[in-house]
Design a protein around this motif. Sequence first.
Motif, short mmCIF file in Angstrom:
data_model
loop_
_atom_site.label_atom_id
_atom_site.label_comp_id
_atom_site.label_asym_id
_atom_site.label_seq_id
_atom_site.Cartn_x
_atom_site.Cartn_y
_atom_site.Cartn_z
N MET A 122 38.54 31.31 41.89
CA MET A 122 38.08 32.26 42.77
C MET A 122 36.11 32.41 41.88
O MET A 122 36.33 32.58 40.63
CB MET A 122 39.03 32.78 42.22
CG MET A 122 38.85 34.07 43.07
SD MET A 122 39.24 36.22 42.11
CE MET A 122 41.19 35.47 42.71
N ASP A 123 35.88 32.53 42.41
CA ASP A 123 34.25 33.29 42.42
C ASP A 123 34.94 34.50 42.16
O ASP A 123 34.39 36.30 42.31
CB ASP A 123 33.25 33.00 43.72
CG ASP A 123 32.36 33.43 42.80
OD1 ASP A 123 32.02 33.84 42.09
OD2 ASP A 123 30.49 33.66 44.17
N TRP A 124 34.51 34.88 40.96
CA TRP A 124 35.29 36.49 40.62
C TRP A 124 35.08 37.20 39.79
O TRP A 124 34.27 38.73 40.20
CB TRP A 124 36.47 36.41 39.88
CG TRP A 124 36.32 35.46 38.09
CD1 TRP A 124 36.09 34.74 38.05
CD2 TRP A 124 35.63 36.94 37.03
NE1 TRP A 124 36.19 34.40 36.74
CE2 TRP A 124 35.45 35.50 36.44
CE3 TRP A 124 35.16 38.11 36.63
CZ2 TRP A 124 34.62 35.17 34.50
CZ3 TRP A 124 34.73 38.05 35.48
CH2 TRP A 124 34.33 36.65 34.42
N GLN A 125 33.46 36.37 39.51
CA GLN A 125 32.29 37.29 38.89
C GLN A 125 31.72 38.64 39.43
O GLN A 125 31.31 39.44 39.25
CB GLN A 125 31.42 36.46 38.60
CG GLN A 125 31.56 35.87 37.33
CD GLN A 125 31.87 33.84 37.93
OE1 GLN A 125 32.70 33.82 38.68
NE2 GLN A 125 32.41 33.35 36.43
N GLN A 126 31.31 38.23 41.20
CA GLN A 126 30.29 39.20 41.96
C GLN A 126 31.66 40.43 42.02
O GLN A 126 30.81 41.20 42.17
CB GLN A 126 30.53 38.98 43.69
CG GLN A 126 31.29 38.03 43.55
CD GLN A 126 30.86 37.51 45.32
OE1 GLN A 126 29.83 37.86 45.53
NE2 GLN A 126 31.25 36.31 45.67
N HIS A 127 32.96 39.96 42.37
CA HIS A 127 34.00 41.19 42.18
C HIS A 127 33.78 42.54 41.30
O HIS A 127 33.90 43.25 41.37
CB HIS A 127 35.42 40.58 42.74
CG HIS A 127 35.39 39.77 44.14
ND1 HIS A 127 35.22 40.18 45.52
CD2 HIS A 127 35.27 38.27 44.56
CE1 HIS A 127 35.24 39.49 46.15
NE2 HIS A 127 35.06 37.77 45.07
N ALA A 128 33.55 41.29 40.79
CA ALA A 128 33.81 42.57 39.18
C ALA A 128 32.44 43.62 38.79
O ALA A 128 33.09 44.15 38.22
CB ALA A 128 34.42 41.65 37.37
N VAL A 129 31.39 42.49 39.32
CA VAL A 129 29.98 43.56 39.11
C VAL A 129 30.25 44.99 39.72
O VAL A 129 30.32 45.66 39.37
CB VAL A 129 29.26 42.57 39.12
CG1 VAL A 129 27.81 43.11 39.37
CG2 VAL A 129 29.02 41.81 37.59
N HIS A 130 30.51 44.56 40.60
CA HIS A 130 30.63 45.42 41.60
C HIS A 130 31.67 46.11 41.69
O HIS A 130 31.61 47.67 41.61
CB HIS A 130 32.15 45.04 43.12
CG HIS A 130 31.96 45.52 44.07
ND1 HIS A 130 30.12 46.33 45.07
CD2 HIS A 130 32.58 46.21 44.91
CE1 HIS A 130 30.89 47.42 45.58
NE2 HIS A 130 32.34 47.70 45.57
N LEU A 131 32.78 46.06 41.18
CA LEU A 131 34.19 47.31 40.52
C LEU A 131 33.30 47.36 39.45
O LEU A 131 33.73 49.40 38.90
CB LEU A 131 35.20 46.17 39.32
CG LEU A 131 36.41 47.37 39.16
CD1 LEU A 131 36.99 48.15 40.27
CD2 LEU A 131 37.43 46.02 38.80
N SER A 132 32.48 47.04 38.73
CA SER A 132 31.60 47.95 36.92
C SER A 132 31.16 48.93 37.97
O SER A 132 30.90 49.99 37.19
CB SER A 132 31.29 46.94 36.78
OG SER A 132 30.40 46.81 36.95
N THR A 133 30.48 48.83 39.07
CA THR A 133 29.35 49.59 39.37
C THR A 133 30.44 50.63 39.98
O THR A 133 29.88 52.03 40.13
CB THR A 133 28.69 49.08 40.61
OG1 THR A 133 28.86 48.75 42.01
CG2 THR A 133 27.28 47.45 40.17
N ARG A 134 30.82 50.59 40.36
CA ARG A 134 32.09 51.71 40.73
C ARG A 134 32.50 52.98 39.68
O ARG A 134 33.30 53.82 40.51
CB ARG A 134 33.26 50.84 41.60
CG ARG A 134 32.41 51.03 42.56
CD ARG A 134 33.61 49.79 43.92
NE ARG A 134 34.71 50.48 44.84
CZ ARG A 134 36.14 51.16 44.77
NH1 ARG A 134 37.22 49.90 44.53
NH2 ARG A 134 37.00 51.81 45.25
N VAL A 135 32.67 52.31 38.65
CA VAL A 135 33.70 52.95 37.58
C VAL A 135 33.28 53.32 37.06
O VAL A 135 33.47 53.84 35.22
CB VAL A 135 34.87 51.78 37.47
CG1 VAL A 135 36.02 51.74 38.27
CG2 VAL A 135 35.29 50.48 36.74
#
Length: 381
Positions: free
Chosen positions: A1-14
Motif C-alpha cells: 500500500m502506498d500509504w504515505q500520500q494518504h497519511a500526509v493528506h490526513l495530517s493536513t486535515r487534522v
Amino acid sequence: MDWQQHAVHLSTRVTDPVSRWRGPVAETPRHELVPRWWERDGVGGWRLRDGAADPSAWTTAAYADRSLITRVGTLHADNAQLTDRPQGLPTSSATLPSLVVRMLRHGRLADGLSLLDLGTGAGGLTAYACHRLGAGRVTSLDIDPYLVSAAGQRLASLGHHPTMVAADATEHVPGSYDRIVSTVGLPAGPGLAPVVAALAPGGRIATTIGRTCLIITGWKRASGAVMGQVERDTAGFMLTRSGDDYPPALTELFTLAREGRGEDITTGAYPVVDLPNAWELSSMLQVTAPGAELDYERRDGTRTAYLVHPDGSWARAFAYGTNPPEVHQGGPQRLWTALERIRHQLNADGSLPLLGAQVRITPDGVCHLSRGNWHTSMGAR
C-alpha cells in the motif's frame, strides 16, 4: 500500500501548518495499527472488515478522520471470524486522529517530559507521542492485555518501543508521569484517585469524565490536588472499564421506560431532544443525576427519549415533531423534570455553566466544579 500520500493528506486535515503534530501524523502508517475493524451491519449488530481482503476500503478507512471500532463486547476484530455478528457495545477503538491531536495539545507536551497514554486502544496516540517525545518517555496503559500486546507488537514494527502496561487504571497506575492524556472517560471519585496519584507534582492531565463530553485539564499542586478547568471543547470517549466488558445495561428499566405507565404523567415544556447527541445537556444531567443512561429513537415523525437510572428511576417523553411531549416518569427521581430544569436554565441564561468552569480534583478523585455562583461536585460519596 502506498500509504504515505494518504497519511500526509490526513495530517493536513487534522493539524495546522505549523503544528508540531503534523510530522507524527504524516509519518505514521495508521493502517498497520488497524488491520481489522467492526462496522455497523444495519440491523443492530456489527460486521467485520478485513483490511488485507479489501485494500481500497482499508486505505479509505484508515486515513479518514474517523474512529474505527476494534472490539465489540469481548470480541476483538483481530480474533473474529467473518461470519461473527456481535451485538454488544464497542469496548475499544482507534480514535479519530483529529481528536487524538486535540487531546495531545490539551496535554501541553514538551521535550524531556514523561507521558502516560491512558487507553492504548490501537496505539495511535502512543505512535504520535513516540515520534514526538521518543519512545523512552512514553508509557501506554490499557486494561486489556491483548490490546496492550497487539499494539506493542505493531508499534515495534514501526520502530517504536514504549513501555506497555496492562492494568486497571481505576485500581492502580504504576509509575509517576509529567503528563497524563486519557482517551477513555474516567469516573469521577475513587476510580479517578489512582490516576491523580500517578501525576507528578507540577504535572498536567487532560481527560474526559465518563458519560460526559467534558474535557478536564489541570496542573497538580504540591498539595496533591489538581487545579484546572473544563475546556471549551468537547469529546466523547468510551467509559473506562474495570473488567473484560461493561456491566450489563439496565435492560429491565429500559423495558419499563419503553412500555410502562408512569407514576406521574404530564405534558413536557420543551420538545423531545436527541439526548445522546446533545452533549452539553446530557453532561449537565450527569452532574445532576450521575449514572443516568439515555436512549432516543425517531420513527414516522415521532420522537421518543428514554432516561433510566440505577436507583430505579425512569422516564419516557414522546411527541410528534416538536409538539409538547407526553411524559411518563417513575421511581425515586423525576429524571425528565431534572432535564427540564436544565433546559430552563439554558433558555434563561443563554448557556450552561459547565464549559469554562473551574475544576479542583482532590486526591480522592472528587471533581469540584465552579463558575460564578454555581458550584457542584462529581464523584463525592
